[in-house]
Design a protein around this motif. Structure first.
Motif, PDB file in Angstrom:
ATOM      1  N   THR A  16     -19.946 -55.158  79.025  1.00  0.00           N
ATOM      2  CA  THR A  16     -21.109 -54.694  78.639  1.00  0.00           C
ATOM      3  C   THR A  16     -22.510 -55.486  79.176  1.00  0.00           C
ATOM      4  N   LYS A  17     -22.458 -57.018  78.895  1.00  0.00           N
ATOM      5  CA  LYS A  17     -23.837 -57.339  79.543  1.00  0.00           C
ATOM      6  C   LYS A  17     -24.122 -57.286  80.976  1.00  0.00           C
ATOM      7  N   GLY A  18     -22.838 -57.372  81.593  1.00  0.00           N
ATOM      8  CA  GLY A  18     -22.959 -57.285  83.272  1.00  0.00           C
ATOM      9  C   GLY A  18     -23.616 -55.744  83.703  1.00  0.00           C
ATOM     10  N   ALA A  19     -22.700 -54.887  83.046  1.00  0.00           N
ATOM     11  CA  ALA A  19     -23.355 -53.491  83.190  1.00  0.00           C
ATOM     12  C   ALA A  19     -24.906 -53.125  82.851  1.00  0.00           C
ATOM     13  N   GLN A  20     -25.348 -54.026  81.637  1.00  0.00           N
ATOM     14  CA  GLN A  20     -26.714 -53.627  81.402  1.00  0.00           C
ATOM     15  C   GLN A  20     -27.659 -54.447  82.282  1.00  0.00           C
ATOM     16  N   GLU A  21     -27.335 -55.730  82.835  1.00  0.00           N
ATOM     17  CA  GLU A  21     -27.954 -56.198  83.839  1.00  0.00           C
ATOM     18  C   GLU A  21     -28.217 -55.656  85.188  1.00  0.00           C
ATOM     19  N   VAL A  22     -27.091 -55.189  85.647  1.00  0.00           N
ATOM     20  CA  VAL A  22     -27.009 -54.317  86.835  1.00  0.00           C
ATOM     21  C   VAL A  22     -28.013 -52.991  86.813  1.00  0.00           C
ATOM     22  N   ALA A  23     -27.818 -52.407  85.516  1.00  0.00           N
ATOM     23  CA  ALA A  23     -28.736 -51.266  85.405  1.00  0.00           C
ATOM     24  C   ALA A  23     -30.229 -51.738  85.380  1.00  0.00           C
ATOM     25  N   ALA A  24     -30.765 -52.672  84.559  1.00  0.00           N
ATOM     26  CA  ALA A  24     -31.944 -53.286  84.560  1.00  0.00           C
ATOM     27  C   ALA A  24     -32.437 -53.529  86.077  1.00  0.00           C
ATOM     28  N   ALA A  25     -31.601 -54.153  86.583  1.00  0.00           N
ATOM     29  CA  ALA A  25     -31.773 -54.606  88.183  1.00  0.00           C
ATOM     30  C   ALA A  25     -32.392 -53.271  88.851  1.00  0.00           C
ATOM     31  N   VAL A  26     -31.444 -52.365  88.712  1.00  0.00           N
ATOM     32  CA  VAL A  26     -31.980 -50.981  89.527  1.00  0.00           C
ATOM     33  C   VAL A  26     -33.160 -50.376  88.885  1.00  0.00           C
ATOM     34  N   ASP A  27     -33.402 -50.303  87.543  1.00  0.00           N
ATOM     35  CA  ASP A  27     -34.526 -49.719  87.156  1.00  0.00           C
ATOM     36  C   ASP A  27     -35.842 -50.333  87.461  1.00  0.00           C
ATOM     37  N   THR A  28     -35.776 -51.824  87.359  1.00  0.00           N
ATOM     38  CA  THR A  28     -37.016 -52.536  87.804  1.00  0.00           C
ATOM     39  C   THR A  28     -37.359 -52.820  89.190  1.00  0.00           C
ATOM     40  N   GLY A  29     -36.199 -52.670  90.095  1.00  0.00           N
ATOM     41  CA  GLY A  29     -36.330 -52.849  91.589  1.00  0.00           C
ATOM     42  C   GLY A  29     -35.995 -54.013  91.920  1.00  0.00           C
ATOM     43  N   LEU A  30     -35.281 -54.817  91.054  1.00  0.00           N
ATOM     44  CA  LEU A  30     -34.756 -55.946  91.374  1.00  0.00           C
ATOM     45  C   LEU A  30     -33.668 -55.991  92.322  1.00  0.00           C
ATOM     46  N   LEU A  31     -32.853 -54.634  92.182  1.00  0.00           N
ATOM     47  CA  LEU A  31     -31.993 -54.393  93.198  1.00  0.00           C
ATOM     48  C   LEU A  31     -32.333 -53.081  93.845  1.00  0.00           C
ATOM     49  N   PRO A  32     -33.049 -53.233  95.100  1.00  0.00           N
ATOM     50  CA  PRO A  32     -33.688 -52.251  95.868  1.00  0.00           C
ATOM     51  C   PRO A  32     -32.820 -51.048  96.337  1.00  0.00           C
ATOM     52  N   ASP A  33     -33.449 -49.970  96.784  1.00  0.00           N
ATOM     53  CA  ASP A  33     -32.655 -48.793  96.862  1.00  0.00           C
ATOM     54  C   ASP A  33     -31.518 -48.901  98.037  1.00  0.00           C
ATOM     55  N   GLU A  34     -31.864 -49.783  99.058  1.00  0.00           N
ATOM     56  CA  GLU A  34     -31.229 -49.848 100.252  1.00  0.00           C
ATOM     57  C   GLU A  34     -29.782 -50.595  99.797  1.00  0.00           C
ATOM     58  N   LYS A  79     -33.736 -60.464  81.124  1.00  0.00           N
ATOM     59  CA  LYS A  79     -32.457 -60.065  80.315  1.00  0.00           C
ATOM     60  C   LYS A  79     -32.845 -59.728  79.132  1.00  0.00           C
ATOM     61  N   GLU A  80     -33.705 -59.902  78.322  1.00  0.00           N
ATOM     62  CA  GLU A  80     -34.012 -59.301  76.831  1.00  0.00           C
ATOM     63  C   GLU A  80     -34.155 -57.865  77.230  1.00  0.00           C
ATOM     64  N   LEU A  81     -35.023 -57.326  78.510  1.00  0.00           N
ATOM     65  CA  LEU A  81     -35.032 -55.942  78.712  1.00  0.00           C
ATOM     66  C   LEU A  81     -33.713 -55.364  78.987  1.00  0.00           C
ATOM     67  N   ALA A  82     -32.662 -56.067  79.709  1.00  0.00           N
ATOM     68  CA  ALA A  82     -31.382 -55.476  80.029  1.00  0.00           C
ATOM     69  C   ALA A  82     -30.655 -55.242  78.660  1.00  0.00           C
ATOM     70  N   TYR A  83     -30.724 -56.063  77.925  1.00  0.00           N
ATOM     71  CA  TYR A  83     -29.833 -56.181  76.550  1.00  0.00           C
ATOM     72  C   TYR A  83     -30.290 -54.923  75.627  1.00  0.00           C
ATOM     73  N   THR A  84     -31.581 -54.400  76.019  1.00  0.00           N
ATOM     74  CA  THR A  84     -31.983 -53.331  75.115  1.00  0.00           C
ATOM     75  C   THR A  84     -31.186 -51.850  75.491  1.00  0.00           C
ATOM     76  N   TYR A  85     -30.698 -52.017  76.804  1.00  0.00           N
ATOM     77  CA  TYR A  85     -29.865 -50.730  77.338  1.00  0.00           C
ATOM     78  C   TYR A  85     -28.577 -50.156  76.723  1.00  0.00           C
ATOM     79  N   PRO A  86     -28.928 -48.882  75.798  1.00  0.00           N
ATOM     80  CA  PRO A  86     -27.773 -48.448  75.204  1.00  0.00           C
ATOM     81  C   PRO A  86     -26.667 -47.948  76.373  1.00  0.00           C
ATOM     82  N   SER A  87     -25.475 -47.701  76.115  1.00  0.00           N
ATOM     83  CA  SER A  87     -24.316 -47.335  76.932  1.00  0.00           C
ATOM     84  C   SER A  87     -24.736 -46.038  77.747  1.00  0.00           C
ATOM     85  N   ALA A  88     -25.540 -45.167  76.939  1.00  0.00           N
ATOM     86  CA  ALA A  88     -25.563 -43.906  77.614  1.00  0.00           C
ATOM     87  C   ALA A  88     -26.744 -44.171  78.800  1.00  0.00           C
TER      88      ALA A  88
END
Length: 454
Positions: A165-183, A138-147
């Motif tokens: 805001t936080k939900g969007a950051q969490e989903v974005a971090a999940a995509v980048d880290t692989g927590l939410l896989p491509d499929e 979550k700390e990683l997720a909350y570093t994500y700026p809007s862009a």
């Protein structure tokens, strides 16, 4: 060096009563011939996560899953329990089944309260948000700026305004880290009910990031498996565990046991037991050839290298005991040998069963100077399973642990001798933590425990 049966018997004295991050953890595989060594990353997928969660935790979430059920599953896999400090929710009382899991996740910063809404259908967004926090991201997720958030979410064809805001950051971090896989990207609808595929995948990924999933150096078919094995072997050494060795060395001197092995539980692979086998040896050349043999026979598997030190009595009349010995009062020696266990997790129980035929054909010595075997083959090879297999025999590991360290001692015995071994060890150290565990071993080694040559 090829061992004679006599020298092999000396070494096997050590075994007479002994037994010894991110999301690149590997996936389901079909057995492939050695000629097609894999250079691609093999990763576990939803079916492997489902099997792991079912066998290790008894978790299988199907149909319409609620947020409360997901909360309970997360608490279970992470082993979280409430501290007992006062926690108050507006919609979950202390006497309700969900309270313990919800309180534990709240105390670990995974839930925020004051309402839990456990009866609501678990949505994709809520599942991902809980998983990100449970995975310590979550700390990683909350570093994500809007862009940055918007750029990532464009892959899912959703807007950050739909998530907060936080939900969007969490989903974005999940995509980048692989927590939410491509499929899961193409059909990710924030407010839709989470599928069982997504739920089990998120739970599996959480376990991986927390270091609670399987641990292994690679696959039999990996192109770099030999380099990984070599590195693991070269960086292993004789294990020194004075507290435990004081106990078992005394047992050696009293002839209570004839040998033991020491292992480090930090190398435990945590494989699915129904698919796993352990193979022990001392010769690294043998390990390399064994991997090649399995590839040539079309048996792929996950591989974990576990360092092991075996100890046994070396009689003075045997001559020079070599290095790594301690002389005892009667003039004999306790000799320590650097060894290893290779633990395999196969794709199917059929592949696991097929392992024995390969060993008995190509890695089991039956006559002196026998041709057609891989290097360093033993008269009585040692391999075993914690689940029952046809044509294996049941014996006991009188498993000794130290609450203050990760080291374990593994003295094997016949089942009928276990009580005597445990009683003798307890007589030496009444506080010793000993847990007899029965398991299935190959018949040649079982016959060796009975004193038979082959």
């Amino acid at each position: 060096m090829r061992k004679s049966q006599a020298s092999y018997t000396k070494l096997l004295a050590a075994l007479l009563l002994s037994f010894s991050i991110f999301f690149t953890h590997s996936a389901v595989f079909a057995a492939a011939p050695a000629s097609s060594a894999s250079s691609t990353v093999q990763e576990d997928g939803v079916e492997q996560y489902k099997q792991f969660l079912k066998e290790k935790f008894g978790i299988r979430l199907t149909g319409t899953v609620t947020k409360g059920e997901f909360i309970e599953a997360v608490a279970d896999i992470l082993g979280y329990v409430p501290s007992g400090e006062k926690v108050t929710f507006t919609d979950v009382k202390e006497d309700q089944a969900l309270f313990s899991s919800a309180a534990a996740l709240y105390e670990n910063g995974i839930l925020s309260g004051p309402a839990i809404q456990g009866d609501q259908v678990l949505t994709n967004t809520v599942a991902v948000s809980i998983a990100v926090r449970a995975a310590d991201l979550k700390e990683l997720a909350y570093t994500y700026p809007s862009a940055k958030v918007n750029k990532v979410l464009s892959q899912l064809k959703i807007k950050s305004s739909a998530l907060g805001t936080k939900g969007a950051q969490e989903v974005a971090a999940a995509v980048d880290t692989g927590l939410l896989p491509d499929e899961f990207h193409k059909n990710f609808k924030p407010k839709s009910a989470a599928s069982d595929q997504l739920i089990h995948t998120l739970l599996g990924k959480v376990l991986i990031t927390k270091g609670l999933y399987k641990k292994y150096i690679g696959y039999v078919n990996d192109a770099d498996i030999y380099a990984k094995l070599s590195s693991a072997y070269e960086t292993s050494d004789i294990i020194d565990a004075p507290k435990l060795q004081t106990l078992v060395n005394t047992a050696l001197k009293q002839d209570l046991i004839t040998g033991y092995s020491i292992k480090d539980s930090r190398f435990e692979p945590n494989f699915i037991e129904s698919l796993a086998l352990v193979y022990g040896h001392s010769d690294f050349k043998h390990a390399i050839q064994l991997i090649g043999l399995l590839r040539s026979e079309g048996l792929n598997a996950k591989v974990q290298f576990e360092p092991k030190t075996s100890a046994f009595i070396h009689l003075a009349e045997w001559g020079d005991p070599g290095p790594n010995v301690v002389q005892i009062e009667n003039g004999n020696f306790i000799a320590y040998a650097k060894e290893y266990d290779l633990e395999f997790e196969f794709a199917t129980v059929q592949d696991k069963a097929a392992f024995q035929d390969v060993i008995l054909t190509y890695a089991k010595k039956n006559v002196v100077d026998q041709a057609g075997l891989i290097s360093g083959s033993w008269w009585q090879p040692l391999y075993y399973s914690s689940t029952e297999l046809k044509d294996y025999e049941l014996i006991t590991n009188n498993f000794i642990t130290d609450p203050d360290s990760s080291y374990t001692v593994n003295p094997f015995s016949l089942n009928e001798d276990s009580a005597k071994v445990v009683a003798g060890l307890k007589a030496i150290d009444p506080d010793a933590v000993i847990t007899p565990i029965q398991f299935w071993v190959d018949k040649p080694f079982f016959r060796y425990l009975h004193g038979e040559a082959l």
